[in-house]
Design a protein around this motif. Structure first.
Motif, PDB file in Angstrom:
ATOM      1  N   HIS A 136       0.819  -1.211   0.000  1.00 32.98           N
ATOM      2  CA  HIS A 136       0.000   0.000   0.000  1.00 32.98           C
ATOM      3  C   HIS A 136       0.856   1.265   0.000  1.00 32.98           C
ATOM      4  CE1 HIS A 136      -3.623   2.377   0.913  1.00 32.98           C
ATOM      5  NE2 HIS A 136      -2.857   3.062   1.756  1.00 32.98           N
ATOM      6  N   PHE A 137       1.923   1.256   0.810  1.00 31.81           N
ATOM      7  CA  PHE A 137       2.767   2.449   0.934  1.00 31.81           C
ATOM      8  C   PHE A 137       4.021   2.395   0.058  1.00 31.81           C
ATOM      9  CE2 PHE A 137       0.610   2.383   5.184  1.00 31.81           C
ATOM     10  CZ  PHE A 137      -0.114   3.562   5.015  1.00 31.81           C
ATOM     11  N   GLU A 138       4.107   1.357  -0.773  1.00 29.94           N
ATOM     12  CA  GLU A 138       5.233   1.174  -1.703  1.00 29.94           C
ATOM     13  C   GLU A 138       6.571   1.140  -0.963  1.00 29.94           C
ATOM     14  OE1 GLU A 138       4.796   4.255  -4.628  1.00 29.94           O
ATOM     15  OE2 GLU A 138       3.153   3.206  -5.643  1.00 29.94           O
ATOM     16  N   ILE A 139       6.579   0.390   0.117  1.00 26.26           N
ATOM     17  CA  ILE A 139       7.816   0.171   0.876  1.00 26.26           C
ATOM     18  C   ILE A 139       8.466  -1.093   0.349  1.00 26.26           C
ATOM     19  CG2 ILE A 139       8.743  -0.408   3.164  1.00 26.26           C
ATOM     20  CD1 ILE A 139       6.405   1.182   4.385  1.00 26.26           C
ATOM     21  N   PRO A 140       9.721  -1.037  -0.030  1.00 26.08           N
ATOM     22  CA  PRO A 140      10.399  -2.251  -0.525  1.00 26.08           C
ATOM     23  C   PRO A 140      10.434  -3.332   0.562  1.00 26.08           C
ATOM     24  CG  PRO A 140      11.716  -0.287  -0.963  1.00 26.08           C
ATOM     25  CD  PRO A 140      10.606   0.139  -0.047  1.00 26.08           C
ATOM     26  N   LEU A 141      10.090  -4.560   0.192  1.00 28.45           N
ATOM     27  CA  LEU A 141      10.103  -5.678   1.132  1.00 28.45           C
ATOM     28  C   LEU A 141      10.776  -6.865   0.464  1.00 28.45           C
ATOM     29  CD1 LEU A 141       9.361  -7.098   3.757  1.00 28.45           C
ATOM     30  CD2 LEU A 141       7.042  -7.434   2.884  1.00 28.45           C
ATOM     31  N   TYR A 142      12.013  -7.104   0.877  1.00 28.49           N
ATOM     32  CA  TYR A 142      12.785  -8.211   0.314  1.00 28.49           C
ATOM     33  C   TYR A 142      12.861  -9.339   1.343  1.00 28.49           C
ATOM     34  CZ  TYR A 142      14.195  -4.291  -2.637  1.00 28.49           C
ATOM     35  OH  TYR A 142      14.182  -3.184  -3.465  1.00 28.49           O
ATOM     36  N   ASN A 143      12.960 -10.557   0.837  1.00 32.77           N
ATOM     37  CA  ASN A 143      13.073 -11.726   1.723  1.00 32.77           C
ATOM     38  C   ASN A 143      11.945 -11.769   2.759  1.00 32.77           C
ATOM     39  OD1 ASN A 143      15.410 -12.621   0.463  1.00 32.77           O
ATOM     40  ND2 ASN A 143      16.720 -11.404   1.822  1.00 32.77           N
ATOM     41  N   ARG A 144      10.717 -11.779   2.264  1.00 29.61           N
ATOM     42  CA  ARG A 144       9.549 -11.851   3.151  1.00 29.61           C
ATOM     43  C   ARG A 144       9.641 -13.105   4.015  1.00 29.61           C
ATOM     44  NH1 ARG A 144       6.258 -10.452   6.485  1.00 29.61           N
ATOM     45  NH2 ARG A 144       4.003 -10.412   6.206  1.00 29.61           N
ATOM     46  N   HIS A 145       9.229 -12.949   5.282  1.00 28.63           N
ATOM     47  CA  HIS A 145       9.285 -14.006   6.291  1.00 28.63           C
ATOM     48  C   HIS A 145      10.720 -14.413   6.625  1.00 28.63           C
ATOM     49  CE1 HIS A 145       4.986 -14.290   6.310  1.00 28.63           C
ATOM     50  NE2 HIS A 145       4.920 -14.664   5.044  1.00 28.63           N
ATOM     51  N   ARG A 146      11.637 -13.513   6.395  1.00 22.11           N
ATOM     52  CA  ARG A 146      12.989 -13.645   6.945  1.00 22.11           C
ATOM     53  C   ARG A 146      13.212 -12.427   7.832  1.00 22.11           C
ATOM     54  NH1 ARG A 146      16.603 -17.304   4.683  1.00 22.11           N
ATOM     55  NH2 ARG A 146      17.902 -16.660   6.459  1.00 22.11           N
ATOM     56  N   ALA A 147      13.943 -12.614   8.923  1.00 23.58           N
ATOM     57  CA  ALA A 147      14.039 -11.586   9.959  1.00 23.58           C
ATOM     58  C   ALA A 147      14.586 -10.269   9.431  1.00 23.58           C
ATOM     59  CB  ALA A 147      14.902 -12.106  11.110  1.00 23.58           C
ATOM     60  N   ALA A 148      15.673 -10.312   8.670  1.00 25.46           N
ATOM     61  CA  ALA A 148      16.306  -9.069   8.202  1.00 25.46           C
ATOM     62  C   ALA A 148      15.388  -8.304   7.250  1.00 25.46           C
ATOM     63  CB  ALA A 148      17.633  -9.383   7.521  1.00 25.46           C
ATOM     64  N   GLY A 149      14.772  -9.023   6.295  1.00 26.73           N
ATOM     65  CA  GLY A 149      13.898  -8.358   5.341  1.00 26.73           C
ATOM     66  C   GLY A 149      12.696  -7.705   6.006  1.00 26.73           C
ATOM     67  N   ASP A 150      12.052  -8.430   6.908  1.00 23.86           N
ATOM     68  CA  ASP A 150      10.874  -7.881   7.590  1.00 23.86           C
ATOM     69  C   ASP A 150      11.256  -6.735   8.529  1.00 23.86           C
ATOM     70  OD1 ASP A 150       9.416  -9.744   6.248  1.00 23.86           O
ATOM     71  OD2 ASP A 150       8.895 -10.976   7.991  1.00 23.86           O
ATOM     72  N   ALA A 151      12.391  -6.852   9.222  1.00 26.19           N
ATOM     73  CA  ALA A 151      12.804  -5.797  10.153  1.00 26.19           C
ATOM     74  C   ALA A 151      13.156  -4.508   9.410  1.00 26.19           C
ATOM     75  CB  ALA A 151      13.989  -6.270  10.991  1.00 26.19           C
ATOM     76  N   LYS A 152      13.841  -4.611   8.265  1.00 27.23           N
ATOM     77  CA  LYS A 152      14.175  -3.407   7.485  1.00 27.23           C
ATOM     78  C   LYS A 152      12.916  -2.717   6.987  1.00 27.23           C
ATOM     79  CE  LYS A 152      18.808  -4.736   5.918  1.00 27.23           C
ATOM     80  NZ  LYS A 152      19.613  -5.279   4.801  1.00 27.23           N
ATOM     81  N   ALA A 153      11.931  -3.512   6.537  1.00 26.35           N
ATOM     82  CA  ALA A 153      10.667  -2.928   6.087  1.00 26.35           C
ATOM     83  C   ALA A 153       9.947  -2.249   7.252  1.00 26.35           C
ATOM     84  CB  ALA A 153       9.788  -4.017   5.486  1.00 26.35           C
ATOM     85  N   THR A 154      10.043  -2.831   8.451  1.00 32.50           N
ATOM     86  CA  THR A 154       9.408  -2.243   9.630  1.00 32.50           C
ATOM     87  C   THR A 154      10.065  -0.916   9.996  1.00 32.50           C
ATOM     88  OG1 THR A 154       8.868  -4.476  10.427  1.00 32.50           O
ATOM     89  CG2 THR A 154       8.695  -2.694  12.016  1.00 32.50           C
TER      90      THR A 154
END
Length: 454
Positions: A136-154
């Motif tokens: 929705h907010f066009e935030i890049p999300l790489y490696n979904r359901h991996r800790a680093a990818g989800d934490a960077k998106a957060t």
């Protein structure tokens, strides 16, 4: 202010019996990431196949990874003095704090849930899952359901929320007096805020609006809040947190009314997370029947669903003692009451007048049995408990008739409760349960000044 934006992957849904397989922590100062930590973690237990499918983390990948105990000092240092941030913070925090405690560290951080924060800034979005918010907010999300990818998106989501937080919700949410971060993910704080400080019964509803828990309170708001004052890592607590979506309540005039209504509602709704009251019922009864010779027989037996008992007991021992008292007082026969089970024809007890051998006529013996039963029923009291109601300016009233619970409700201050027929019209009739009866009788013994005998 520094934020420890965290994401973890785990072997299961609750911390007390599951382990962390991966963790990522990014220290964010409001403008940029100033420190970070990422690592696979050996959970020392198998990773379920469906979890491996979701995260891509396999048993082989974590075999040579450090255990949580090895990385605990570094993590504890990172979290000190920071706000612990996560998407659904109670889940991540319960795992991390539990694992740190197992390693000898006590985590005590302020918490911030980006799901709840997003709801404050952008209400009425279709979904608040991390994946959908990133789309929705066009935030890049790489490696979904991996800790680093989800934490960077957060981290990027947190940055976006802070920029749009014109009402400074963040300050309120992480303030000293705020308990919002302890609430279940889907439960609105407004639902708690509007609860009254009066006695009552409250209901927790799940996603399908089914009632999953019923409780009673002296002060509704205070009691409901206490459910979420901790974040225990047990399966029941974590399941409970995930499944509570809404709360409703009924005010009651007194604590006694709340106790009675709670039991009735548990019996009616059979909620998933209520356990204690479900099975608390009298298990034995005193039964009366006529045998083939025309003699009345009294006996203690397990409760029969469709056969009414003369009296009910919580144990066979309790019933046997009461029956022995009636035998002694009304000169009944031990054999005909199943107390003496010997094979001898006569019971040979001094109070027996020969009914067991046919020496006493059935009519004479049965008359005394009827007297015993009548005496027992006479001992079943009729009374009302009247108290001032906490919330509606009337008096609360609970009615017991012949030892059985009739119902409860409210009467005007000057109403004469001794007029039973009129009183019934004022009250709502409820189902009668042993547990309810026991609550009311115990209260009448403790508070005799509130009892009006009828």
């Amino acid at each position: 202010m520094l934020y420890a934006v965290t994401d973890i992957e785990t072997t299961g849904g609750y911390a007390s019996a599951n382990g962390i397989t991966e963790i990522a922590v990014y220290i964010y100062d409001g403008q940029q990431i100033v420190d970070s930590f990422e690592s696979l973690v050996n959970p020392h237990q198998p990773i379920p196949r469906f979890v491996q499918s979701l995260t891509g983390i396999t048993d082989d990948m974590v075999q040579l990874a450090p255990s949580f105990e090895e990385i605990a000092p570094r993590l504890f240092e990172l979290f000190q003095g920071k706000v612990f941030v996560a998407h659904n913070v109670n889940f991540d925090y319960s795992f991390v704090s539990h694992q740190l405690q197992q390693s000898g560290y006590h985590l005590n951080c302020k918490k911030l849930c980006t799901v709840r924060y997003t709801r404050k800034i952008f209400p009425k979005l279709a979904s608040y899952s991390l994946g959908n918010l990133c789309r929705h907010f066009e935030i890049p999300l790489y490696n979904r359901h991996r800790a680093a990818g989800d934490a960077k998106a957060t981290v990027q989501l947190l940055e976006l929320l802070r920029k749009n937080d014109v009402n400074n919700h963040l300050h309120t949410m992480i303030g000293k007096q705020s308990k919002e971060q302890y609430l279940p993910l889907h439960l609105n704080k407004e639902d708690i805020d509007q609860l009254p400080l009066t006695p009552g019964v409250y209901y927790f509803h799940d996603a399908k609006d089914k009632v999953v828990y019923v409780g009673k309170a002296i002060q509704l708001k205070k009691r409901v809040t206490s459910h979420f004052s901790n974040n225990k890592p047990t399966k029941q607590k974590q399941e409970f947190q995930r499944n509570v979506h809404r709360i409703s309540y009924q005010q009651c005039g007194t604590e006694l009314m709340a106790s009675v209504l709670e039991t009735i509602e548990i019996k009616r709704l059979w909620p998933k997370y209520n356990r204690a009251v479900k099975g608390y019922e009298a298990q034995y009864g005193l039964y009366l029947f006529e045998d083939g010779r025309g003699y009345y027989r009294l006996g203690i037996d397990r409760k029969h669903k469709n056969v009414p008992a003369v009296y009910q007991f919580y144990s066979r021992h309790e019933g046997t003692l009461e029956l022995k008292r009636l035998i002694q007082e009304f000169e009944l026969c031990n054999k005909l009451c199943f107390i003496d089970r010997s094979t001898d024809r006569s019971c040979e007890h001094p109070q027996c007048k020969g009914a067991c051998t046919g020496e006493e006529l059935p009519t004479d013996y049965n008359e005394r049995v009827e007297q015993a039963v009548a005496q027992l029923r006479k001992e079943l009291p009729s009374f009302a408990i009247r108290e001032r109601s906490y919330f509606n300016g009337q008096d609360s009233c609970i009615l017991m008739e012949d030892g059985r619970f009739y119902g409860m409700g409210y009467v005007p201050a000057g109403f004469d409760v001794s007029m039973k027929d009129e009183l019934r019209k004022q009250l709502q009739e409820y189902p009668e349960y042993d547990f309810v009866r026991n609550i009311i009788k115990r209260y009448a013994l403790d508070q005799p000044e509130k009892v009006i005998w009828l």
